[in-house]
Design a protein around this motif. Structure first.
Motif, PDB file in Angstrom:
ATOM      1  N   LYS A 267      -1.661 -10.586   8.035  1.00 42.15           N
ATOM      2  CA  LYS A 267      -2.584 -11.733   7.938  1.00 42.15           C
ATOM      3  C   LYS A 267      -3.859 -11.367   7.181  1.00 42.15           C
ATOM      4  O   LYS A 267      -4.296 -12.083   6.289  1.00 42.15           O
ATOM      5  CB  LYS A 267      -2.938 -12.247   9.352  1.00 42.15           C
ATOM      6  CG  LYS A 267      -1.713 -12.570  10.198  1.00 42.15           C
ATOM      7  CD  LYS A 267      -2.074 -13.036  11.579  1.00 42.15           C
ATOM      8  CE  LYS A 267      -2.749 -11.999  12.464  1.00 42.15           C
ATOM      9  NZ  LYS A 267      -1.877 -10.863  12.850  1.00 42.15           N
ATOM     10  N   THR A 268      -4.470 -10.244   7.571  1.00 44.74           N
ATOM     11  CA  THR A 268      -5.722  -9.838   6.920  1.00 44.74           C
ATOM     12  C   THR A 268      -5.470  -9.497   5.454  1.00 44.74           C
ATOM     13  O   THR A 268      -6.262  -9.854   4.575  1.00 44.74           O
ATOM     14  CB  THR A 268      -6.333  -8.629   7.662  1.00 44.74           C
ATOM     15  OG1 THR A 268      -6.531  -9.008   9.016  1.00 44.74           O
ATOM     16  CG2 THR A 268      -7.659  -8.212   7.059  1.00 44.74           C
TER      17      THR A 268
ATOM     18  N   VAL B 167       4.017   0.936   2.165  1.00 49.01           N
ATOM     19  CA  VAL B 167       3.862  -0.116   3.180  1.00 49.01           C
ATOM     20  C   VAL B 167       3.812  -1.490   2.498  1.00 49.01           C
ATOM     21  O   VAL B 167       2.911  -1.764   1.709  1.00 49.01           O
ATOM     22  CB  VAL B 167       2.561   0.086   4.006  1.00 49.01           C
ATOM     23  CG1 VAL B 167       2.393  -1.035   5.025  1.00 49.01           C
ATOM     24  CG2 VAL B 167       2.559   1.442   4.683  1.00 49.01           C
TER      25      VAL B 167
ATOM     26  N   GLN C 143     -13.688 -11.178  10.035  1.00 53.66           N
ATOM     27  CA  GLN C 143     -13.400 -10.967  11.458  1.00 53.66           C
ATOM     28  C   GLN C 143     -14.660 -10.556  12.213  1.00 53.66           C
ATOM     29  O   GLN C 143     -14.945 -11.064  13.282  1.00 53.66           O
ATOM     30  CB  GLN C 143     -12.361  -9.857  11.591  1.00 53.66           C
ATOM     31  CG  GLN C 143     -11.033 -10.314  12.126  1.00 53.66           C
ATOM     32  CD  GLN C 143      -9.997  -9.208  12.058  1.00 53.66           C
ATOM     33  OE1 GLN C 143     -10.213  -8.112  12.570  1.00 53.66           O
ATOM     34  NE2 GLN C 143      -8.879  -9.505  11.435  1.00 53.66           N
TER      35      GLN C 143
ATOM     36  N   GLY D 297      -0.474  -6.469  12.708  1.00 57.00           N
ATOM     37  CA  GLY D 297       0.160  -5.762  11.593  1.00 57.00           C
ATOM     38  C   GLY D 297       1.086  -6.635  10.765  1.00 57.00           C
ATOM     39  O   GLY D 297       1.761  -6.146   9.851  1.00 57.00           O
ATOM     40  N   ALA D 298       1.109  -7.939  11.037  1.00 51.54           N
ATOM     41  CA  ALA D 298       2.028  -8.839  10.321  1.00 51.54           C
ATOM     42  C   ALA D 298       1.628  -9.066   8.861  1.00 51.54           C
ATOM     43  O   ALA D 298       2.445  -9.488   8.048  1.00 51.54           O
ATOM     44  CB  ALA D 298       2.104 -10.185  11.032  1.00 51.54           C
TER      45      ALA D 298
ATOM     46  N   HIS E  98      -5.820 -15.579  16.573  1.00 49.76           N
ATOM     47  CA  HIS E  98      -4.942 -15.127  17.654  1.00 49.76           C
ATOM     48  C   HIS E  98      -4.964 -16.102  18.827  1.00 49.76           C
ATOM     49  O   HIS E  98      -4.036 -16.118  19.630  1.00 49.76           O
ATOM     50  CB  HIS E  98      -5.376 -13.738  18.152  1.00 49.76           C
ATOM     51  CG  HIS E  98      -4.934 -12.642  17.237  1.00 49.76           C
ATOM     52  ND1 HIS E  98      -3.622 -12.263  17.103  1.00 49.76           N
ATOM     53  CD2 HIS E  98      -5.629 -11.832  16.403  1.00 49.76           C
ATOM     54  CE1 HIS E  98      -3.524 -11.280  16.230  1.00 49.76           C
ATOM     55  NE2 HIS E  98      -4.731 -11.001  15.784  1.00 49.76           N
TER      56      HIS E  98
ATOM     57  N   PRO F 119       2.121 -11.443  14.732  1.00 48.68           N
ATOM     58  CA  PRO F 119       1.769 -10.290  15.576  1.00 48.68           C
ATOM     59  C   PRO F 119       0.846  -9.311  14.841  1.00 48.68           C
ATOM     60  O   PRO F 119       0.690  -9.392  13.621  1.00 48.68           O
ATOM     61  CB  PRO F 119       3.118  -9.624  15.865  1.00 48.68           C
ATOM     62  CG  PRO F 119       4.160 -10.576  15.400  1.00 48.68           C
ATOM     63  CD  PRO F 119       3.539 -11.513  14.421  1.00 48.68           C
TER      64      PRO F 119
ATOM     65  N   PHE G 168       0.898  -1.166   0.000  1.00 51.67           N
ATOM     66  CA  PHE G 168       0.000   0.000   0.000  1.00 51.67           C
ATOM     67  C   PHE G 168       0.931   1.208   0.000  1.00 51.67           C
ATOM     68  O   PHE G 168       1.476   1.542   1.060  1.00 51.67           O
ATOM     69  CB  PHE G 168      -0.867   0.020   1.254  1.00 51.67           C
ATOM     70  CG  PHE G 168      -1.752  -1.189   1.403  1.00 51.67           C
ATOM     71  CD1 PHE G 168      -2.927  -1.305   0.680  1.00 51.67           C
ATOM     72  CD2 PHE G 168      -1.411  -2.203   2.276  1.00 51.67           C
ATOM     73  CE1 PHE G 168      -3.754  -2.417   0.834  1.00 51.67           C
ATOM     74  CE2 PHE G 168      -2.231  -3.312   2.433  1.00 51.67           C
ATOM     75  CZ  PHE G 168      -3.403  -3.418   1.709  1.00 51.67           C
TER      76      PHE G 168
HETATM   77  N1  LIG Z   1      -5.658  -0.404   3.099  1.00 52.52           N
HETATM   78  C1  LIG Z   1      -4.468  -0.206   3.662  1.00 52.52           C
HETATM   79  N2  LIG Z   1      -3.762   0.918   3.391  1.00 52.52           N
HETATM   80  C2  LIG Z   1      -2.537   1.122   3.927  1.00 52.52           C
HETATM   81  N3  LIG Z   1      -1.923   0.245   4.751  1.00 52.52           N
HETATM   82  C3  LIG Z   1      -2.577  -0.881   5.057  1.00 52.52           C
HETATM   83  C4  LIG Z   1      -3.876  -1.172   4.541  1.00 52.52           C
HETATM   84  N4  LIG Z   1      -4.280  -2.381   5.024  1.00 52.52           N
HETATM   85  C5  LIG Z   1      -3.269  -2.817   5.812  1.00 52.52           C
HETATM   86  N5  LIG Z   1      -2.264  -1.915   5.830  1.00 52.52           N
HETATM   87  C6  LIG Z   1      -0.995  -2.070   6.563  1.00 52.52           C
HETATM   88  O1  LIG Z   1      -0.437  -3.303   6.178  1.00 52.52           O
HETATM   89  C7  LIG Z   1       0.173  -3.935   7.297  1.00 52.52           C
HETATM   90  C8  LIG Z   1      -0.466  -5.301   7.523  1.00 52.52           C
HETATM   91  O2  LIG Z   1      -1.791  -5.111   8.007  1.00 52.52           O
HETATM   92  P1  LIG Z   1      -2.807  -6.306   8.232  1.00 52.52           P
HETATM   93  O3  LIG Z   1      -4.098  -5.716   8.677  1.00 52.52           O
HETATM   94  O4  LIG Z   1      -2.811  -7.185   7.044  1.00 52.52           O
HETATM   95  O5  LIG Z   1      -2.116  -7.064   9.457  1.00 52.52           O
HETATM   96  P2  LIG Z   1      -2.729  -8.182  10.418  1.00 52.52           P
HETATM   97  O6  LIG Z   1      -1.649  -9.195  10.617  1.00 52.52           O
HETATM   98  O7  LIG Z   1      -4.019  -8.660   9.884  1.00 52.52           O
HETATM   99  O8  LIG Z   1      -2.973  -7.376  11.764  1.00 52.52           O
HETATM  100  P3  LIG Z   1      -4.040  -7.649  12.953  1.00 52.52           P
HETATM  101  O9  LIG Z   1      -3.577  -8.892  13.649  1.00 52.52           O
HETATM  102  O10 LIG Z   1      -3.881  -6.437  13.795  1.00 52.52           O
HETATM  103  O11 LIG Z   1      -5.396  -7.773  12.313  1.00 52.52           O
HETATM  104  C9  LIG Z   1       0.028  -2.981   8.475  1.00 52.52           C
HETATM  105  O12 LIG Z   1       1.193  -2.188   8.560  1.00 52.52           O
HETATM  106  C10 LIG Z   1      -1.169  -2.140   8.074  1.00 52.52           C
HETATM  107  O13 LIG Z   1      -1.104  -0.865   8.665  1.00 52.52           O
END
Ligand SMILES: Nc1ncnc2c1ncn2[C@@H]1O[C@H](COP(=O)(O)OP(=O)(O)OP(=O)(O)O)[C@@H](O)[C@H]1O
Length: 258
Positions: free
Chosen positions: A45-46, A19, A88, A42-43, A212, A40, A16
């Motif tokens: 996963k989503t 990022v 979620q 922000g890793a 988690h 963790p 992104f």
């Molecule tokens: N639409 C977006 N625009 C900018 N950055 C994004 C976007 N979606 C996710 N990110 C960034 O990408 C990285 C991964 O986010 P993601 O939500 O995939 O992590 P996660 O492992 O699912 O976290 P959590 O366990 O908190 O749900 C993070 O740094 C997040 O801030």
């Protein structure tokens, strides 16, 4: 590719702007496996789930499902191919009954609209009757057939999760992706869901899930994929992951707490 590989993710990346949410992630899922993705906050996963399920387009890399490249396919096309997901946050239609919620999931299988007859039960068409039977079969799979005609929003949270799962099953998938299925469930509800997932697996279903709750991950995953800062840092059985130094360091705060 091995014959029973259902999903093959290769060198998948999604950025992104600056990022790098996921970077060069590769793994596969065999038919009838339960594979967990952990990491963790922000890793990535989503993001990984959203890319696999067609909500986001990857920056690079390939996703092959049942031998078909699915990059660029929309979620409904993936559902037609046999891949579905839950989210979620609960996605249950509270003002509809449980059976109606499940019938929404049948639309990928039906030729005509399921609500066209407005559930005039004695006169429903053959297809609608079959749809009802299929919806009941899905409720039976998750053990809530007796709640078919209850309004979804009066049910406890754990039951609503099962409604969601029954709806996912209604599209007759080969692979179900679950995004934090245990979130918000009490221990009894979690145990029930674990039981249902294992039962569905023994009937041939395959699951990829983000979670988690380590107890659940350790008890039902055949294999675990660990992400950290968008990269896959480990993959293995629950026993291997519990002892993996990089996982302990990245995910568990340098202490072995699994
Ligand atoms: N639409 C977006 N625009 C900018 N950055 C994004 C976007 N979606 C996710 N990110 C960034 O990408 C990285 C991964 O986010 P993601 O939500 O995939 O992590 P996660 O492992 O699912 O976290 P959590 O366990 O908190 O749900 C993070 O740094 C997040 O801030």
């Amino acid at each position: 590719m091995k014959e029973n590989v259902l999903l093959q993710v290769h060198q998948l990346s999604k950025s992104f702007g600056g990022v790098h949410a996921i970077q060069g992630v590769s793994f596969h899922v065999h038919a009838r496996e339960i594979v967990a993705v952990i990491g963790p906050n922000g890793a990535g996963k989503t993001t990984l789930f959203n890319v696999i399920t067609g909500i986001l387009r990857p920056t690079s890399g390939s996703i092959v499902f049942k031998g078909v490249s699915v990059v660029g396919k929309k979620p409904f096309q993936l559902a037609q191919l046999g891949m579905t997901r839950t989210f979620q946050n609960l996605q249950v239609f509270g003002n509809m009954t449980v059976i109606e919620n499940v019938m929404v999931g049948l639309h990928t299988r039906l030729k005509t609209g399921i609500f066209s007859a407005g559930f005039r039960l004695p006169r429903v068409s053959k297809e609608e009757k079959q749809a009802l039977e299929q919806a009941f079969a899905c409720l039976r799979q998750v053990g809530i057939e007796h709640l078919a005609f209850e309004k979804a929003d009066i049910l406890p949270y754990g039951m609503q999760r099962l409604v969601e799962l029954a709806r996912a099953a209604a599209s007759n998938p080969s692979l179900i992706l679950l995004d934090e299925p245990m979130a918000g469930l009490n221990p009894q509800e979690s145990n029930k869901l674990v039981e249902v997932l294992l039962e569905m697996r023994s009937n041939g279903m395959t699951f990829l899930f983000v979670e988690h709750d380590m107890e659940t991950v350790m008890s039902i995953a055949d294999r675990i994929i660990v992400l950290d800062y968008g990269k896959k840092i480990a993959e293995g059985s629950p026993e291997e992951i519990a002892q993996h130094p990089d996982v302990i360091k990245a995910y568990l705060g340098e202490e072995e707490v699994i």
